[in-house]
Design a protein around this motif. Structure first.
Motif, mmCIF file in Angstrom:
data_model
loop_
_atom_site.group_PDB
_atom_site.id
_atom_site.type_symbol
_atom_site.label_atom_id
_atom_site.label_comp_id
_atom_site.label_asym_id
_atom_site.label_seq_id
_atom_site.Cartn_x
_atom_site.Cartn_y
_atom_site.Cartn_z
ATOM 1 N N PHE A 75 0.777 -1.298 -0.057
ATOM 2 C CA PHE A 75 -0.042 -0.066 0.011
ATOM 3 C C PHE A 75 0.875 1.330 0.121
ATOM 4 N N ASP A 76 2.168 1.105 0.490
ATOM 5 C CA ASP A 76 3.089 2.070 0.472
ATOM 6 C C ASP A 76 2.567 3.435 1.362
ATOM 7 N N GLU A 77 2.449 3.265 2.892
ATOM 8 C CA GLU A 77 2.093 3.902 3.813
ATOM 9 C C GLU A 77 2.785 5.199 3.878
ATOM 10 N N SER A 78 3.840 5.437 3.369
ATOM 11 C CA SER A 78 4.931 6.610 3.560
ATOM 12 C C SER A 78 4.007 7.753 2.729
ATOM 13 N N GLN A 79 3.582 7.077 1.909
ATOM 14 C CA GLN A 79 2.306 8.443 1.199
ATOM 15 C C GLN A 79 1.573 9.017 1.562
ATOM 16 N N TYR A 80 1.188 8.654 2.910
ATOM 17 C CA TYR A 80 0.303 9.414 3.647
ATOM 18 C C TYR A 80 0.608 9.890 4.814
ATOM 19 N N VAL A 81 -0.050 10.730 5.408
ATOM 20 C CA VAL A 81 0.058 11.310 6.929
ATOM 21 C C VAL A 81 -0.357 10.455 8.083
ATOM 22 N N GLN A 82 -1.462 9.727 7.578
ATOM 23 C CA GLN A 82 -2.124 8.902 8.610
ATOM 24 C C GLN A 82 -2.989 7.730 7.902
ATOM 25 N N VAL A 83 -2.650 6.413 8.355
ATOM 26 C CA VAL A 83 -3.350 5.281 7.774
ATOM 27 C C VAL A 83 -3.946 4.485 8.894
ATOM 28 N N PHE A 84 -5.153 4.139 8.505
ATOM 29 C CA PHE A 84 -5.989 2.889 9.344
ATOM 30 C C PHE A 84 -6.097 1.659 8.571
ATOM 31 N N PHE A 85 -5.731 0.612 9.035
ATOM 32 C CA PHE A 85 -5.690 -0.491 8.616
ATOM 33 C C PHE A 85 -6.645 -1.492 9.189
ATOM 34 N N LYS A 86 -7.534 -2.461 8.639
ATOM 35 C CA LYS A 86 -8.441 -3.418 9.021
ATOM 36 C C LYS A 86 -8.754 -4.465 8.218
ATOM 37 N N VAL A 87 -9.071 -5.695 8.584
ATOM 38 C CA VAL A 87 -9.661 -6.742 7.897
ATOM 39 C C VAL A 87 -10.986 -6.622 7.631
#
Length: 134
Positions: free
Chosen positions: A56-68
């Motif tokens: 997903f490349d979280e480094s492109q975002y300032v905040q990330v929420f992940f879930k299944v």
């Protein structure tokens, strides 16, 4: 070098994400009629959380929420560095992008794209368009 957003801009972007997820007219969250189903494969065949987060490349975002999700997808909600909000679903076995939705930093809904759709989201600021594959 990672660009840091001022606290007020980060707070505004966080508020925009919450509003986007709760506002019925522009919610990113899929409605029951358009629920996203990814896989019926057993969890033992899924790629690990660390690997899908890197994809997903979280480094492109300032905040990330992940879930299944309850429909067996890896689901991301994120705030972009430009203040945009993103919802993305991935198949947890193939890591294929299943659905991508975006609201720009000004609150304008950019649309929802599923890879099988004929239309493509043409947005050079979107790190998911033409996302890298493993």
């Amino acid at each position: 070098m990672t660009k840091k957003l001022p606290f007020t801009q980060l707070l505004a972007a966080s508020g925009a994400l919450v509003l986007a997820l709760l506002a019925p007219a522009q919610a990113l969250a899929s409605s029951p009629a358009e629920s996203v189903k990814c896989t019926n494969a057993p969890k033992t065949t899924w790629v690990g959380e660390r690997r899908i987060r890197a994809h997903f490349d979280e480094s492109q975002y300032v905040q990330v929420f992940f879930k299944v999700s309850k429909h067996k997808c890896y689901e991301f909600y994120a705030i972009g560095k430009d203040g945009s909000t993103v919802e993305a679903y991935y198949d947890p076995v193939s890591m294929k992008l299943v659905r991508y939705s975006r609201i720009d930093g000004g609150g304008k809904f950019q649309g929802t794209v599923a890879p099988d759709d004929k239309a493509e989201l043409k947005n050079p600021q979107s790190p998911l368009v033409g996302s890298k594959s493993d």
